[in-house]
Design an enzyme around this catalytic site. Structure first.
Site, PDB file in Angstrom:
ATOM      1  N   MET A  13      58.979  35.967  40.672  1.00  0.00           N
ATOM      2  CA  MET A  13      57.737  36.172  39.915  1.00  0.00           C
ATOM      3  C   MET A  13      56.673  36.762  40.842  1.00  0.00           C
ATOM      4  O   MET A  13      55.475  36.648  40.582  1.00  0.00           O
ATOM      5  CB  MET A  13      57.273  34.858  39.304  1.00  0.00           C
ATOM      6  N   HIS A  37      61.190  33.894  49.745  1.00  0.00           N
ATOM      7  CA  HIS A  37      61.813  34.987  48.981  1.00  0.00           C
ATOM      8  C   HIS A  37      62.521  35.961  49.925  1.00  0.00           C
ATOM      9  O   HIS A  37      63.609  36.444  49.637  1.00  0.00           O
ATOM     10  CB  HIS A  37      60.743  35.783  48.227  1.00  0.00           C
ATOM     11  N   LYS A  79      64.544  24.908  46.653  1.00  0.00           N
ATOM     12  CA  LYS A  79      63.283  24.211  46.371  1.00  0.00           C
ATOM     13  C   LYS A  79      63.213  23.903  44.874  1.00  0.00           C
ATOM     14  O   LYS A  79      62.790  22.838  44.467  1.00  0.00           O
ATOM     15  CB  LYS A  79      62.068  25.033  46.792  1.00  0.00           C
ATOM     16  N   SER A  89      55.979  28.236  48.832  1.00  0.00           N
ATOM     17  CA  SER A  89      55.827  28.426  47.391  1.00  0.00           C
ATOM     18  C   SER A  89      54.678  29.393  47.169  1.00  0.00           C
ATOM     19  O   SER A  89      53.694  29.365  47.919  1.00  0.00           O
ATOM     20  CB  SER A  89      55.501  27.076  46.735  1.00  0.00           C
TER      21      SER A  89
HETATM   22  O1  PAF Z   1      61.980  30.818  40.472  1.00  0.00           O
HETATM   23  C1  PAF Z   1      61.316  31.736  39.956  1.00  0.00           C
HETATM   24  O2  PAF Z   1      60.576  32.455  40.598  1.00  0.00           O
HETATM   25  C2  PAF Z   1      61.429  31.976  38.458  1.00  0.00           C
HETATM   26  O3  PAF Z   1      61.598  30.781  37.779  1.00  0.00           O
HETATM   27  C3  PAF Z   1      62.534  32.974  38.082  1.00  0.00           C
HETATM   28  C4  PAF Z   1      63.923  32.460  38.450  1.00  0.00           C
HETATM   29  C5  PAF Z   1      62.289  34.298  38.781  1.00  0.00           C
HETATM   30  C6  PAF Z   1      62.522  33.222  36.572  1.00  0.00           C
HETATM   31  O4  PAF Z   1      61.286  33.716  36.149  1.00  0.00           O
END
Ligand code: PAF
Length: 280
Positions: free
Chosen positions: A30, A37, A149, A185
């Site tokens: 997101m 990430h 997480k 996060s």
């Molecule tokens: O973990 C996330 O960032 C979201 O829940 C995801 C898996 C991209 C779905 O929108």
């Protein structure tokens, strides 16, 4: 890195790529990308020939409109970070592109969605399942990468893949933490400076709690962790749970399962944080 906003454009490029490449690795996000990430991206890049990432703030997985409104968005930073890990393709659709019609799909994940995040955020996992299922259909990855997480989300996605026989391998990756232990996060950006200073206590308490396995029962561990968390200024607990690591159901005895984890969700001021740790 090639960037696509339209499903059709992305699909025609991926169709051609699929003939050339042996595997496509996919990391759905997101946005508001952080080192957590990027670790998923690095692993996906190392294990696949083509790395596809998506940045889409999925409105239907937010059960709180303020949380959606305040969710951090900075696409230019995200693009820069994705380029730094040599991401090949970014999919960044609009809400209208993803959901041209109102979403009515209802998934059923049984007891997995009745506990913890499922209980405290009604509709959240349905929204996650809708978007992940749609993204998997669009991208058709060989492997998709998710962080531990969001341990319950990972279990829900595995169940989605099982129920619909989706041809994708789900790869679970360990939680990435700041040097002081705070789980990375996107929401950490919203912590006030004083909250950021005390936030690492959550992980310290989880670690200590999990280490007491030989002296506390699961119930006592929940109580001990809750009591410690309550001492943190501005902390409002949603739940403290000790559950098995497959069905994520609360356990009362250590010999009830082959693996157990300790889970917490709480508000620090206005920001909701979750974390979890393996007990055994
Ligand atoms: O973990 C996330 O960032 C979201 O829940 C995801 C898996 C991209 C779905 O929108």
């Amino acid at each position: 890195m090639r960037i696509f906003n339209q499903i059709n454009d992305l699909q025609s490029v991926l169709q051609a790529e699929r003939k050339r490449t042996r595997s496509i690795g996919f990391v759905p996000t997101m946005g508001a990308l952080h080192e957590g990430h990027l670790e998923l991206m690095r692993r996906a890049k190392a294990e696949n020939e083509l790395l596809v990432a998506s940045v889409f703030v999925n409105p239907i997985q937010f059960n709180n409109s303020i949380d959606l409104e305040k969710y951090p968005r900075n696409l230019q930073d995200d693009i820069r970070l994705l380029e730094s890990v040599a991401c090949d393709v970014l999919f960044n659709p609009s809400v209208e592109e993803m959901y041209p019609e109102p979403v009515t799909t209802q998934y059923s994940f049984g007891s997995l969605e009745e506990v913890m995040e499922g209980a405290f955020r009604p509709g959240h996992f349905n929204g996650v399942a809708v978007v992940v299922h749609k993204l998997f259909e669009i991208v058709q990855p060989d492997k998709a990468y998710f962080g531990e997480k969001d341990f319950q989300q990972l279990a829900i996605i595995r169940e989605l893949v099982r129920q619909y026989s989706l041809p994708v391998d789900i790869v679970a990756c360990p939680t990435i933490r700041e040097a002081d232990g705070l789980a990375m996060s996107s929401r950490n950006q919203r912590l006030l400076p004083a909250e950021r200073v005390i936030a690492p206590k959550i992980y310290q308490i989880l670690k200590k709690g999990a280490s007491l396995r030989n002296v506390l029962s699961p119930k006592e561990m929940r109580i001990w962790v809750r009591t410690q968390l309550e001492k943190i200024d501005g902390c409002m607990i949603d739940y403290v749970e000790v559950a098995d690591d497959i069905e994520l159901q609360p356990i009362e005895h250590w010999n009830q399962s082959t693996g157990a984890r300790l889970f917490v969700a709480l508000f620090l001021g206005q920001v909701r944080l979750i974390d979890n740790i393996r007990i055994f």
